[in-house]
Design an enzyme around this catalytic site. Structure first.
Site, PDB file in Angstrom:
ATOM      1  CB  SER A 163       6.823  -2.168  -3.006  1.00 38.88           C
ATOM      2  OG  SER A 163       7.541  -1.025  -2.629  1.00 38.88           O
ATOM      3  CG  HIS A 164      10.587  -2.933  -0.671  1.00 42.83           C
ATOM      4  ND1 HIS A 164       9.282  -2.528  -0.471  1.00 42.83           N
ATOM      5  CD2 HIS A 164      10.929  -3.637   0.427  1.00 42.83           C
ATOM      6  CE1 HIS A 164       8.871  -2.968   0.705  1.00 42.83           C
ATOM      7  NE2 HIS A 164       9.841  -3.636   1.268  1.00 42.83           N
ATOM      8  CG  ASP A 328      10.850   1.163  -4.546  1.00 42.92           C
ATOM      9  OD1 ASP A 328      10.636   2.154  -5.263  1.00 42.92           O
ATOM     10  OD2 ASP A 328       9.956   0.621  -3.859  1.00 42.92           O
ATOM     11  CG  ASP A 330       6.464   0.591  -6.223  1.00 39.95           C
ATOM     12  OD1 ASP A 330       7.509   0.632  -5.543  1.00 39.95           O
ATOM     13  OD2 ASP A 330       5.352   0.883  -5.738  1.00 39.95           O
ATOM     14  CG  ASP A 332       6.754   3.380  -3.610  1.00 35.05           C
ATOM     15  OD1 ASP A 332       7.818   2.713  -3.589  1.00 35.05           O
ATOM     16  OD2 ASP A 332       5.695   2.973  -3.093  1.00 35.05           O
ATOM     17  NE  ARG A 333       9.376   1.005   0.049  1.00 29.54           N
ATOM     18  CZ  ARG A 333       9.296   0.390   1.216  1.00 29.54           C
ATOM     19  NH1 ARG A 333      10.353   0.294   1.987  1.00 29.54           N
ATOM     20  NH2 ARG A 333       8.152  -0.128   1.615  1.00 29.54           N
ATOM     21  CB  THR A 396       3.866   2.314   8.853  1.00 27.84           C
ATOM     22  OG1 THR A 396       4.887   2.654   9.799  1.00 27.84           O
ATOM     23  CG2 THR A 396       4.492   1.881   7.546  1.00 27.84           C
ATOM     24  CE  LYS A 428       6.545   4.005   0.029  1.00 30.02           C
ATOM     25  NZ  LYS A 428       5.254   3.658   0.635  1.00 30.02           N
TER      26      LYS A 428
END
Length: 605
Positions: A163-164, A328, A330, A332-333, A396, A428
């Protein structure tokens, strides 16, 4: 990956009878062979598929977190580390969920993805999967994986991403599995995966050559097929069905509107050009850091005020564009910025929900329900109340939203950790959030002539606060704390919670309640506990403490601070100024500096 991680034997050329697929699922130590008459040349359905059983033993540290398994690259490169987890996954799934079925594979382009993709493909074939759909060069954003699973009715999919988190040989790598609805696997599966990693003894892998992931096309071995697909097309088609692209194009092609998107050298660089430039007519120069790189340009692909420095500098400069956004690693943000104006993720999801029916065709009939993660501010709650739709507060982790979506109870949702989305997929979606904001801005400026003052991002946010009130909100991240110290701090806070009672005074604040958040899923009745320590005061203010599960080393302490303000004359205050009394209270109650030695957070959002 180290060359010895999976010892695959060469393809055999002698013919033997085809074995039933059930035999290929057994725990036999001997290799078995599937062969049909074959002609020389390119691989085809007529070529042999040999399956090897590779002896292995459990390795430590394979507990799956809220967003999959994340570790340093060098850990995943250890012998059979990744292979063990992938095999443990297949050992955890019912055979009908994958045998002869289709799985999707893709990732964010970070270092080790290409090697990992080959390992995953071979183990999938070895366990009887019928087909793998893999993004060209191993590229598929997390939202795109969910979209492809849903459109092509796949059984599930692998997402190769941390991810991030930073990428590169000395940084992070990760893997997670999404189910047939496109949502992350539930804890019932991730717990089984972990359990199976503790007892694994063999890896079943097909002895096939590495797949050329650079070109679109299909290659087959026996009953197993790999199709290399365009990473953008299915996702773009979905976006065109959700949004009014002509409305957005009319905005982006105005000479008096400037837009900038920072892909942070991450996966959305593969999507920004085809969507924003080719389809929507934006200037090619609007894309910053648009080439995906294995180390994200030696940056930290987290779209916040600390790590998206170039975008923030531009948007708060003297010649700032009208609208800026980032995504980000991947995809999704997201982060949303106006001209010298930051939209918090908590406000962003609330504003999208409040404007969705008017501005976005997908929601023209209204929203079924709204939801947020527990630490996210209460701004969305107020929108749900005004719209008179169901509202949910969940732990979360996007999988909790997915259940509500599958049950038809939820349309728009978000997390304060820069994640926003809807039931168009089960993840997301960073680009979706950007398109949603562009739709709202375009809708609010429909019919405006060039030269007329446009309704800005700040105008939209301030009008929202005037209607609903403002939830001042901030998050303090203390990254890579020593794990024992972080856990001791949380235990101290649990003692404080256990001994608290309504009416207790905390400085100028009166306690309404304190608890360790737990959740019972209204769809399947499953429960989770210890999801975050909350101190909620009678004026609606909150301080919340959580340990994050998204890092690969140490512990990240997250402190969330929120205060509601109905007085419009105070809505222009800086959030850090408005929240200072609560921040001081949170640091005092937690004794964070005493436990961790940290006197300042790594990131403030």
């Amino acid at each position: 990956m180290a060359s010895h991680a999976l010892r695959l034997c060469p393809l055999l050329s002698t013919a033997r009878p085809t074995l039933p697929r059930a035999a290929a699922r057994g725990g036999h130590a001997a290799a078995f062979l599937v062969v049909r008459c074959s002609s020389a040349g390119a691989p085809s359905a007529a070529q042999a598929l040999k399956i090897n059983s590779i002896p292995t033993k459990p390795v430590e540290g394979q507990k799956t977190g809220t967003s999959g398994l994340r570790k340093k690259v060098k850990v995943f490169q250890e012998e059979n580390y990744l292979a063990n987890w992938i095999q443990a996954l297949f050992n955890s799934l019912p055979p009908e969920d994958y045998v002869g079925g289709t799985l999707v594979l893709g990732g964010d382009g970070r270092y080790f993805n290409k090697e990992a993709a080959q390992i995953i493909i071979k183990i999938a074939a070895g366990n009887g999967v019928g087909k793998i759909l893999v993004g060209r060069n191993g590229i598929l954003s997390t939202p795109a994986v969910s979209a492809v699973i849903r459109k092509r009715e796949a059984n599930g999919g692998f997402i190769m991403s941390a991810s991030h988190n930073p990428g590169g040989p000395d940084n992070d790598w990760g893997i997670k599995f999404n189910y047939s609805s496109g949502q992350p696997a539930p804890e019932t599966i991730t717990d089984q995966i972990y359990g199976n990693t503790l007892s694994i003894s063999e890896i079943k892998t097909a002895d096939i050559p590495d797949i050329d992931l650079s070109s679109l096309g299909v290659v087959s071995y026996g009953d197993f097929t790999v199709e290399v697909i365009d990473p953008v097309s299915d996702y773009l088609e979905l976006m065109e069905n959700v949004f009014d692209f002509q409305l957005i194009k009319d905005l982006l092609t105005r000479p008096d509107f400037r837009f900038i998107f920072d892909a942070m050298h991450a996966v959305t660089g593969a999507y920004a050009g085809p969507i924003f430039v080719e389809k929507l007519g934006a200037d090619p120069d609007c894309i910053l850091n648009g080439v995906p790189l294995e180390d994200f340009g030696n940056g930290h692909p987290d779209p916040n005020l600390t790590y998206a420095k170039e975008l923030v500098f531009t948007m708060f400069g003297t010649r700032a564009p009208d609208f800026g956004a980032a995504s980000d690693g991947d995809g999704d943000r997201n982060m949303i910025l106006g001209k010298r104006f930051f939209v918090t993720p908590s406000d962003s999801v609330a504003i999208i929900a409040a404007n969705a029916q008017a501005a976005i065709p997908y929601f023209q009939s209204g929203t079924k329900g709204l939801a947020r993660s527990m630490p996210t501010s209460g701004a969305l709650d107020r929108v749900a109340e005004k719209l008179n739709v169901p509202f949910f507060e969940v732990p979360t982790g996007w999988k909790f939203f997915g259940n509500l979506m599958d049950a038809g109870k939820l349309s728009v949702c978000g997390e304060e950790s820069f994640g926003t989305g809807s039931d168009h997929i089960r993840e997301k979606d960073g680009i979706w959030a950007v398109l949603a904001w562009l739709s709202i801005i375009a809708h609010r400026n429909k019919g405006k002539k060039v030269g007329e003052k446009l309704v800005s991002v700040e105008d939209i946010a301030r009008e929202h606060w005037a209607t609903y009130g403002r939830n001042f909100f901030s998050r303090y991240d203390y990254e890579e704390c020593e794990s024992d110290s972080a856990n001791k701090m949380m235990e101290h806070l649990r003692d404080v919670v256990a001994n608290s009672k309504p009416g207790d005074k905390y400085g100028d604040y009166t306690l309404q309640f304190a608890d360790d958040f737990s959740y019972t899923d209204p769809v399947d009745g499953s429960t989770v506990s210890k999801q975050g320590l909350r101190f909620v005061f009678t004026d609606g203010s909150r301080i919340i403490f959580r340990l994050s599960g998204t890092g690969s080393a140490g512990a990240t302490i997250r402190l969330y601070i929120e205060q509601f303000e109905s007085d419009a004359s105070k809505h222009g205050l800086d959030a850090q100024t408005a929240l200072k009394p609560l921040i001081d209270l949170a640091l005092s109650v937690s004794k964070l500096k005493d436990f961790t030695g940290r006197d300042r957070p790594t990131v403030i959002t």
